[in-house]
Enzyme design. Structure first.
Site, PDB file in Angstrom:
ATOM      1  N   ASP A 147       0.833  -1.205   0.000  1.00 26.07           N
ATOM      2  CA  ASP A 147       0.000   0.000   0.000  1.00 26.07           C
ATOM      3  C   ASP A 147       0.870   1.259   0.000  1.00 26.07           C
ATOM      4  O   ASP A 147       2.004   1.231   0.469  1.00 26.07           O
ATOM      5  CB  ASP A 147      -0.875   0.051   1.267  1.00 26.07           C
ATOM      6  N   ARG A 197      -1.188  -0.817  -8.778  1.00 24.64           N
ATOM      7  CA  ARG A 197      -2.535  -0.349  -8.410  1.00 24.64           C
ATOM      8  C   ARG A 197      -2.551   1.175  -8.513  1.00 24.64           C
ATOM      9  O   ARG A 197      -1.721   1.839  -7.901  1.00 24.64           O
ATOM     10  CB  ARG A 197      -2.859  -0.780  -6.979  1.00 24.64           C
TER      11      ARG A 197
HETATM   12  P1  FDA Z   1     -14.127   9.241  -5.120  1.00 22.75           P
HETATM   13  O1  FDA Z   1     -14.108   8.964  -3.663  1.00 22.75           O
HETATM   14  O2  FDA Z   1     -13.711  10.569  -5.621  1.00 22.75           O
HETATM   15  O3  FDA Z   1     -15.580   8.913  -5.622  1.00 22.75           O
HETATM   16  C1  FDA Z   1     -15.911   9.171  -6.986  1.00 22.75           C
HETATM   17  C2  FDA Z   1     -17.314   8.712  -7.272  1.00 22.75           C
HETATM   18  O4  FDA Z   1     -17.414   7.308  -7.022  1.00 22.75           O
HETATM   19  C3  FDA Z   1     -18.384   9.323  -6.409  1.00 22.75           C
HETATM   20  O5  FDA Z   1     -18.733  10.605  -6.872  1.00 22.75           O
HETATM   21  C4  FDA Z   1     -19.500   8.317  -6.562  1.00 22.75           C
HETATM   22  O6  FDA Z   1     -20.124   8.462  -7.807  1.00 22.75           O
HETATM   23  C5  FDA Z   1     -18.728   6.993  -6.582  1.00 22.75           C
HETATM   24  N1  FDA Z   1     -18.680   6.432  -5.219  1.00 22.75           N
HETATM   25  C6  FDA Z   1     -17.663   6.494  -4.353  1.00 22.75           C
HETATM   26  N2  FDA Z   1     -17.986   5.868  -3.212  1.00 22.75           N
HETATM   27  C7  FDA Z   1     -19.242   5.399  -3.364  1.00 22.75           C
HETATM   28  C8  FDA Z   1     -20.146   4.675  -2.544  1.00 22.75           C
HETATM   29  N3  FDA Z   1     -19.828   4.334  -1.272  1.00 22.75           N
HETATM   30  N4  FDA Z   1     -21.357   4.374  -3.044  1.00 22.75           N
HETATM   31  C9  FDA Z   1     -21.706   4.749  -4.282  1.00 22.75           C
HETATM   32  N5  FDA Z   1     -20.898   5.453  -5.112  1.00 22.75           N
HETATM   33  C10 FDA Z   1     -19.688   5.765  -4.656  1.00 22.75           C
HETATM   34  N6  FDA Z   1      -5.371   5.127  -1.134  1.00 22.75           N
HETATM   35  C11 FDA Z   1      -4.097   5.370  -0.790  1.00 22.75           C
HETATM   36  O7  FDA Z   1      -3.718   6.522  -0.545  1.00 22.75           O
HETATM   37  N7  FDA Z   1      -3.202   4.313  -0.702  1.00 22.75           N
HETATM   38  C12 FDA Z   1      -3.553   3.038  -0.988  1.00 22.75           C
HETATM   39  O8  FDA Z   1      -2.712   2.131  -0.896  1.00 22.75           O
HETATM   40  C13 FDA Z   1      -4.899   2.791  -1.372  1.00 22.75           C
HETATM   41  N8  FDA Z   1      -5.324   1.523  -1.672  1.00 22.75           N
HETATM   42  C14 FDA Z   1      -6.587   1.347  -2.196  1.00 22.75           C
HETATM   43  C15 FDA Z   1      -6.996   0.104  -2.639  1.00 22.75           C
HETATM   44  C16 FDA Z   1      -8.218  -0.064  -3.249  1.00 22.75           C
HETATM   45  C17 FDA Z   1      -8.627  -1.412  -3.751  1.00 22.75           C
HETATM   46  C18 FDA Z   1      -9.084   1.058  -3.421  1.00 22.75           C
HETATM   47  C19 FDA Z   1     -10.403   0.946  -4.131  1.00 22.75           C
HETATM   48  C20 FDA Z   1      -8.709   2.291  -2.944  1.00 22.75           C
HETATM   49  C21 FDA Z   1      -7.478   2.447  -2.312  1.00 22.75           C
HETATM   50  N9  FDA Z   1      -7.098   3.672  -1.803  1.00 22.75           N
HETATM   51  C22 FDA Z   1      -5.798   3.877  -1.432  1.00 22.75           C
HETATM   52  C23 FDA Z   1      -8.112   4.744  -1.592  1.00 22.75           C
HETATM   53  C24 FDA Z   1      -8.171   5.707  -2.766  1.00 22.75           C
HETATM   54  O9  FDA Z   1      -7.001   6.475  -2.838  1.00 22.75           O
HETATM   55  C25 FDA Z   1      -9.371   6.637  -2.643  1.00 22.75           C
HETATM   56  O10 FDA Z   1      -9.253   7.385  -1.478  1.00 22.75           O
HETATM   57  C26 FDA Z   1     -10.706   5.928  -2.630  1.00 22.75           C
HETATM   58  O11 FDA Z   1     -10.722   4.848  -3.506  1.00 22.75           O
HETATM   59  C27 FDA Z   1     -11.814   6.894  -3.060  1.00 22.75           C
HETATM   60  O12 FDA Z   1     -11.573   7.349  -4.371  1.00 22.75           O
HETATM   61  P2  FDA Z   1     -12.450   6.929  -5.621  1.00 22.75           P
HETATM   62  O13 FDA Z   1     -11.518   6.685  -6.760  1.00 22.75           O
HETATM   63  O14 FDA Z   1     -13.309   5.782  -5.311  1.00 22.75           O
HETATM   64  O15 FDA Z   1     -13.264   8.221  -5.990  1.00 22.75           O
END
Ligand code: FDA
Length: 321
Positions: A147, A197
Site C-alpha cells: 500500500d 494499483r
Molecule cells: P471518489 O471517492 O472521488 O468517488 C468518486 C465517485 O465514485 C463518487 O462521486 C460516486 O459516484 C462513486 N462512489 C464512491 N464511493 C461510493 C459509494 N460508497 N457508493 C456509491 N458510489 C460511490 N489510497 C491510498 O492513498 N493508498 C492506498 O494504498 C490505497 N489503496 C486502495 C486500494 C483499493 C482497492 C481502493 C479501491 C482504494 C485504495 N485507496 C488507497 C483509496 C483511494 O485512494 C481513494 O481514497 C478511494 O478509492 C476513493 O476514491 P475513488 O476513486 O473511489 O473516488
C-alpha cells in the site's frame, strides 16, 4: 474543507478515543471492515470468492512505534497466509512464473502497509518484515501488494518495493493520482509484468506535492491510466468512480488489453453491486478486505471520501440516542 477536517480528525487520538467508544461505531465499522480477527477476514474472503471476486486482505494498523509491534504485524500476516492455505483459499501449486501475466490474477493476495511493519522506525526493519511476508506468500501461491501512504513515505516505499521485487518481481506497487510526481512514477513502473494499483489517494496532502481539486485529480488519474494501460505491466484500476471505470474499460479496448490482463479493485463494502456487475461482465475484480482492531484511521478516510458515508455515520449515531 470537509475532507481535510475529517482527515485531520483521523490523526487525532482524542477524536479516536471518542469514536472508538461510541456505541454506534461497531455498526458503521462493520460496513467497511470485515471484523477484528483473522477468522472474520477468512469468512468475508470466502463469501467474496464464492461470488466470483478476487480479494486483497489488509491487516489494519499503521502507527507502529516499537520493534515488537512491527514484528507482531509481520507475524499476523504469516498467520493469515497459513490460515488461507489451510482453508484452501490459496494453493502452493496455483502460482505461475513470478511476474507473468497469469501470476497477476492470484485469487487471494495480501496488502501491506510498511508503516505497520516499522517504516517509521527504520526502512530496513520494514523491508525485512515485508520480505518475510513476500516469501511466505510466494511459497503459499499468493502475492503481496505494498500500500502507499502519505507523501513523506513515497520514496522510501518505492525503494523498499524495488528491493522486494529483486526477489519477488510479482510484488504489487500502489501509485496515487493526486500526487504531482505520479505520472513519472507510472512511467518508471510500467515495465513487463509489473503490477501497479492506481488509486486517487486518501491522505491530506499539501498543494506543493498534490493536486487539490477533484477535476485535477481525475485528469491526472486518466493520464496515469493511459501510461499503465498502454505499457507491458499489469494495471490494477482501484476506484469506485463510475466515470473512471468507464474510461478504464474504454482504454482497455483501445490498447487491445483483454479482461485477464488488468483488473478492477474496489473496497469491501463500497459499491458491492458494481463489483458483481463488473465481474459478471468478465472482468477480474478484486475486493480490498481490511480486518483488525485498529480500524479508526481507515474508517475516517472512508468517511472523508464521501459525504454520504459521513451521513450514514451520523444517522446511525442519531438513531442510537
Ligand atoms: P471518489 O471517492 O472521488 O468517488 C468518486 C465517485 O465514485 C463518487 O462521486 C460516486 O459516484 C462513486 N462512489 C464512491 N464511493 C461510493 C459509494 N460508497 N457508493 C456509491 N458510489 C460511490 N489510497 C491510498 O492513498 N493508498 C492506498 O494504498 C490505497 N489503496 C486502495 C486500494 C483499493 C482497492 C481502493 C479501491 C482504494 C485504495 N485507496 C488507497 C483509496 C483511494 O485512494 C481513494 O481514497 C478511494 O478509492 C476513493 O476514491 P475513488 O476513486 O473511489 O473516488
Amino acid at each position: 474543507m470537509f475532507r481535510s477536517v475529517i482527515l485531520a480528525a483521523a490523526r487525532s487520538s482524542r477524536v479516536e478515543r471518542i469514536v472508538e467508544t461510541a456505541p454506534v461505531a461497531r455498526d458503521v465499522v462493520r460496513r467497511f471492515v470485515a471484523g477484528n480477527g483473522c477468522d472474520d477476514a477468512m469468512r468475508a474472503t470466502r463469501e467474496l470468492v464464492d461470488q466470483g471476486l478476487c480479494v486483497s486482505i489488509d491487516h489494519l494498523g499503521e502507527d507502529t512505534l516499537t520493534a515488537d509491534q512491527a514484528a507482531a504485524a509481520k507475524d499476523e500476516y504469516l498467520r493469515l497466509l497459513k490460515a488461507l492455505t489451510d482453508a484452501g483459499l490459496i494453493r502452493p501449486d496455483a502460482g505461475s512464473a513470478p511476474g507473468s501475466r497469469s501470476a497477476a490474477a492470484a485469487t487471494v493476495e495480501v496488502s501491506v502497509k510498511l508503516s505497520a511493519l516499522g517504516l517509521l522506525l527504520a526502512e530496513d526493519l520494514a523491508y525485512e518484515h515485508a520480505h518475510a511476508i513476500c516469501a511466505a506468500a510466494a511459497a503459499a501461491g499468493s502475492m503481496v501488494t505494498i500500500d502507499m501512504e502519505d507523501h513523506e513515505t513515497t520514496d522510501q516505499t518505492l525503494d523498499v518495493l524495488t528491493r522486494l521485487r529483486a526477489d519477488f518481481p510479482e510484488t504489487g506497487a500502489v501509485l496515487q493520482a493526486y500526487l504531482r510526481r505520479t505520472e513519472g512514477d507510472c512511467r518508471e513502473l510500467a515495465t513487463e509484468g509489473s503490477r501497479v494499483r492506481l488509486c486517487k489517494g486518501a491522505y491530506a496532502e499539501p498543494e506543493s506535492v498534490a493536486f487539490q481539486s477533484a477535476a485535477e485529480v481525475d485528469r491526472s488519474y486518466v493520464r496515469c491510466l493511459n501510461i499503465l494501460m498502454s505499457g507491458p505491466g499489469y494495471p490494477m484500476v482501484a476506484t469506485h468512480d463510475p466515470r473512471l471505470i468507464a474510461i478504464a474499460e474504454d482504454r482497455a479496448k483501445w490498447f487491445d488489453r483483454p479482461p485477464g490482463q488488468f483488473e478492477f479493485q474496489l473496497l469491501y463494502g463500497v459499491r458491492p453491486d458494481e463489483q458483481l456487475r463488473l465481474a459478471g461482465n468478465g472482468y477480474t475484480v478484486r475486493s480490498y478486505v481490511p480486518y483488525g482492531t485498529q480500524w479508526y484511521a481507515y474508517l475516517m478516510r472512508r468517511l472523508a471520501e464521501r459525504p454520504a458515508n459521513l451521513a450514514f455515520f451520523l444517522r446511525a449515531l442519531k438513531s442510537r440516542k
